[in-house]
Each structure stands twice: as structure tokens, then as C-alpha cells.
Scaffold this active site. Structure first.
Site, mmCIF file in Angstrom:
data_model
loop_
_atom_site.group_PDB
_atom_site.id
_atom_site.type_symbol
_atom_site.label_atom_id
_atom_site.label_comp_id
_atom_site.label_asym_id
_atom_site.label_seq_id
_atom_site.Cartn_x
_atom_site.Cartn_y
_atom_site.Cartn_z
ATOM 1 N N GLN A 167 0.953 -1.155 0.057
ATOM 2 C CA GLN A 167 -0.050 0.111 -0.207
ATOM 3 C C GLN A 167 0.955 1.042 -0.074
ATOM 4 O O GLN A 167 0.565 2.119 -0.697
ATOM 5 C CB GLN A 167 -1.061 0.073 1.161
ATOM 6 C CG GLN A 167 -1.932 -0.923 1.354
ATOM 7 C CD GLN A 167 -3.041 -1.207 2.358
ATOM 8 O OE1 GLN A 167 -2.780 -0.451 3.194
ATOM 9 N NE2 GLN A 167 -3.978 -2.240 2.094
ATOM 10 N N ASP A 305 -2.414 -11.473 4.085
ATOM 11 C CA ASP A 305 -3.867 -11.495 4.374
ATOM 12 C C ASP A 305 -4.418 -12.872 4.977
ATOM 13 O O ASP A 305 -5.604 -12.877 5.201
ATOM 14 C CB ASP A 305 -4.666 -11.034 3.099
ATOM 15 C CG ASP A 305 -4.399 -9.454 2.965
ATOM 16 O OD1 ASP A 305 -4.041 -8.679 4.179
ATOM 17 O OD2 ASP A 305 -4.427 -8.910 1.834
HETATM 18 C C1 S3P Z 1 -2.653 -4.684 -0.123
HETATM 19 C C2 S3P Z 1 -1.608 -4.779 0.776
HETATM 20 C C3 S3P Z 1 -1.284 -5.134 1.862
HETATM 21 C C4 S3P Z 1 -2.893 -6.018 2.365
HETATM 22 C C5 S3P Z 1 -4.081 -5.475 1.841
HETATM 23 C C6 S3P Z 1 -3.985 -5.035 0.505
HETATM 24 C C7 S3P Z 1 -2.719 -3.850 -1.339
HETATM 25 O O1 S3P Z 1 -1.390 -4.241 2.889
HETATM 26 O O2 S3P Z 1 -2.821 -6.415 3.514
HETATM 27 O O3 S3P Z 1 -5.263 -6.350 2.159
HETATM 28 O O4 S3P Z 1 -3.744 -3.937 -2.256
HETATM 29 O O5 S3P Z 1 -1.694 -3.253 -1.561
HETATM 30 P P1 S3P Z 1 0.091 -3.372 3.385
HETATM 31 O O6 S3P Z 1 0.418 -2.857 2.321
HETATM 32 O O7 S3P Z 1 -0.576 -2.760 4.436
HETATM 33 O O8 S3P Z 1 0.670 -4.788 3.892
#
Ligand code: S3P
Length: 417
Positions: A167, A305
Site C-alpha cells: 500500500q 492477508d
Molecule cells: C494490499 C496490501 C496489504 C494487504 C491489503 C491489500 C494492497 O497491505 O494487507 O489487504 O492492495 O496493496 P499492506 O501494504 O499494509 O501490508
């Protein structure tokens, strides 16, 4: 808040199509809204998280037109200042990715989410976006939503991420599209590569190495994209079919990509019978006996996840399963390290937290009364655990499941018929 009672079941059989991948759905919607012209997207996730992203993009002036239940046309380009606060609901991906895009656009916008979003750390994106020249004002607590972004005037930076997070990487890559010069994000541990893959698909310039990604400023070209099935949702049925004797399930057309299918590697190591058809991307799963394993910290981003559902697999395995370095689970939709232990724990799971590690002993699950804590993946993991339990399970706060998988019960009923 509603609750759902799940009875134990014999086995799962048949074919299933899981919803379109949630992570990819958010990203293609944003890219289509930035493209100057009409894009077509098939098979988007129908969960509330993705609905929130769609509503936000409409408020910014993109025209979204659902022509059939599975097809969305988007007229993008010319995004404008919204007249209202942008609301992401429960979606961490929406707030973090959208903030990168808003930081680049030449207007102000305020973004907020539900109670859980307001507790999740946003300093991990605010700090690098401010280094790129963005002005971000937190309206209630430092480093948290809600915040106002006064966008525009960004400079490219080189940024080493402090936590492995797709993210954060995606946020900075979207911001980089509007920056003067290149934006480079360095990863300590590789994370899912959807932003990189999709940027390339829509004609943007991206350079990737094993530890970094560099984005040049640019505008996406209109595109057509078919979203494949969400591996994180497939994981529920893969574990369900593995632990329920006599099961045979085919999960159709699942997205297989970097750092998304670590759960398959772990399940195979534990003795699962999962076969990927490389032509159709179908996962064929038959039940099997599992044994405990050790999951290293470097594997965690690739199954971030799926830890709650892997905890259910571990509960059904012989011996001990040891997960290392789960600190990031504390800042998900719930504190998942705690909620795995408390909720699946009230169904009989023998689990202990040791620092940031989680240790699970295989044994019997009994069912019982559990709560989702507003977390879709905890609710669905408890539902799969309920299927192998000796008694029924009542899951309160079941409505959380609608954030990602509104048709979960319909799919369960189809497989246990
Ligand atoms: C996601 C990245 C992950 C994941 C989330 C979706 C994404 O989060 O847990 O459900 O779409 O980039 P983080 O980047 O905070 O680990």
C-alpha cells in the site's frame, strides 16, 4: 450488527469462481480514472471496499457506468476538486493508494474512513508524501485519518520503506506519476507487485529491480482489463477443502502473481494437495492430512492477508506451526494477532503469541461464540474453522464480510450442498 450460525459440514465439492481480486480492482479503477478516454473493466470485486473507491472516483469527476453486472466503463481524465469529504469506509487500500493520487492532483481534498481506519497508521504514507512536497493536515490525531491533502507541486524522491507494504509502495508510485523527476521506492522485503504490473500494462514507464521500483511521471492510456479471481478469497476454500475429508474443489481462474500466493507454498509444505493448472489458472484442491511447519518472516508479505486462514489450517495439522514476524498484523482491519488468538481460540484453537510470533498447536476445534471485531478475514476464517468443528459456531459482526466477499455464504452453500 448481524450474526451468522455455521454448522459443521461433511465435505466441500464442486467448482467455484471467487470474486475479482480486491487489490487489483482498486488499482485499475484509479488508473482508468486518470486515463484520458474510456476504459473497460470486467470482473471487479463487488465488496464494499471497492464500492468506496468507485464512489470516491465519481466524486472526483470520473464517469463510471456499469453496463452489465460484470462490466464497467470508465470515462477518465480531468479529475476535479471534490465538493464533499471522501469516505473510504473500512478500506486501508483505498485511503493509502488514493492519498498518493490526491497528493499529485492540483486541488484540496479531505479523506476519512470508519472507526477502524481512524485507528490505523497513516504516518507511513504521510511522511514520504510530505518529503515529496505534499501538504497533509491531520484533522484529529497526528498520523491518522481524517486528513486534508493540498495536492500538486510534487518532486520525485528515493524512499526506503520502513515496513514491507504494497500500500505504501503503491501510494508513492501513484504520487510519482505527478512528480517532477523519477520516484524510487526501495523495499526491504518484496511485496505484491500489482501497481508495477498494471502501470506497465497501461503504458506507464516503470523500472523494477529485485529490491526497488522507479516510476517516471506520466498519464495512463485507456485500457481493457479482466480482473482475475482473488487469491486471498481462494485461500478460504483451499484450506476448507484441505481440512474436510473427502473434499474436491476446483477454484476457477485465480490471479497468480508475485507475493500473493505464499499461502499455497505453505499449504504444500504442510502436505496439502493443491494443483495449479498453468493454462486456466484453476486451483484444484483435494483433502489431505497436514503437518505443522515454520513460516519465516520473509514469507509474511506474500501471505499477509492469509495468516488467519492459515491459522485454521495449523489448528488441523499434526504438531506445531510457528509463524515468525507478524507485527504488521496488529494494524490490519483488527489487531489480527490478538483476534486470531481470542476468536479462533474460543473455538478451541491452541495458540500463543510470543513477541511478534504466533505459535499454534494442532488439535480439535469445538465451535462456539465468536466475534469478527469488524474484520472480514477473521469472520471468514472462523466460518471455515466452524465447518470442521464438533459443534455449531455463532459469528457476530458477520456484516464485516461484505467489505470483500458479499457472496461468501452463497458460495459455501454451493460447495457443501
Ligand atoms: C494490499 C496490501 C496489504 C494487504 C491489503 C491489500 C494492497 O497491505 O494487507 O489487504 O492492495 O496493496 P499492506 O501494504 O499494509 O501490508
Amino acid at each position: 450488527m448481524n450474526s451468522e450460525i455455521i454448522e459443521p459440514t461433511g465435505r466441500l465439492t464442486g467448482q467455484i469462481e471467487v470474486p475479482g481480486d480486491k487489490s487489483i480492482s482498486h488499482r485499475v479503477l484509479m488508473l482508468a480514472s486518470l486515463a484520458d478516454g474510456e476504459s473497460t473493466i470486467y470482473g471487479l470485486s463487488k465488496g464494499q471496499d471497492v464500492q468506496h473507491t468507485m464512489e470516491i472516483l465519481s466524486s472526483l469527476g470520473a464517469q463510471l457506468n456499469e453496463t452489465e453486472s460484470d462490466t464497467l466503463l470508465i470515462q477518465g481524465g480531468g479529475l476535479k476538486e471534490p465538493t464533499e469529504k471522501l469516505y473510504v469506509g473500512n478500506s486501508g487500500t483505498s485511503i493509502r493508494l488514493m492519498s498518493g493520487m490526491l497528493a499529485g492532483l492540483p486541488f484540496s481534498a479531505t479523506i476519512d474512513g470508519d472507526e477502524s481506519i481512524r485507528k490505523r497508521p497513516m504516518d507511513r504514507i504521510i511522511e514520504p508524501l510530505e518529503r515529496m512536497g505534499s501538504t497533509i493536515s491531520c484533522l484529529e490525531s497526528t498520523g491518522m485519518a481524517p486528513f486534508r491533502i493540498d495536492g500538486g507541486g510534487l518532486e520525485g524522491i528515493e524512499y526506503q520503506m520502513k515496513v514491507p507494504s504494497a500500500q505504501v509502495k503503491g501510494c508513492l508510485m501513484f504520487a510519482g506519476l505527478f512528480a517532477k523527476g523519477d520516484t524510487t521506492v526501495i523495499e526491504i522485503t518484496p511485496t505484491r507487485a500489482h501497481t508495477e504490473e498494471l502501470f506497465e500494462e497501461v503504458g506507464l514507464e516503470v523500472d523494477t529491480t529485485s529490491t526497488s521500483v522507479t516510476v517516471k511521471p506520466g498519464q495512463p492510456k485507456p485500457f481493457i482489463h479482466k480482473v482475475k479471481g482473488d487469491p486471498s478469497q481462494a485461500a478460504f476454500w483451499a484450506v476448507g477443502a484441505t481440512i474436510l475429508k473427502g473434499s474436491e474443489v476446483c477454484i476457477k481462474n485465480v490471479y497468480i502473481g508475485r507475493e500473493r500466493t505464499g499461502f499455497i507454498d505453505v499449504l504444500l509444505r504442510m502436505g496439502a494437495d493443491i494443483k495449479l493448472d498453468p493454462v486456466t489458472n484453476d486451483l484444484n484442491v483435494e483433502s489431505s492430512e497436514l503437518i505443522g511447519t515454520v513460516i519465516e518472516e520473509t514469507e509474511i508479505p506474500g501471505l499477509i492477508d492469509e495468516v488467519p486462514i492459515l491459522a485454521v489450517a495449523a489448528a488441523c495439522a499434526e504438531g506445531e506451526t510457528y509463524f515468525k514476524g507478524l507485527g504488521e498484523l496488529r494494524v490490519k482491519e483488527s489487531n489480527r494477532l490478538e483476534t486470531i488468538v481470542s476468536e479462533i481460540g474460543s473455538m478451541g484453537l491452541k495458540a500463543e503469541i510470543s513477541g511478534d510470533d504466533l505459535v499454534i498447536q494442532g488439535g480439535k476445534l469445538t465451535g462456539g461464540q465468536v466475534d469478527s471485531h469488524g474484520d472480514h478475514r477473521i469472520a471468514m476464517s472462523c466460518a471455515i474453522a466452524a465447518l470442521v468443528s464438533t459443534g455449531p459456531t455463532e459469528i457476530s459482526g458477520w456484516d464485516a464480510v461484505a467489505t470483500s466477499y458479499p457472496s461468501f455464504i452463497a458460495d459455501l452453500d454451493a460447495l457443501r450442498k
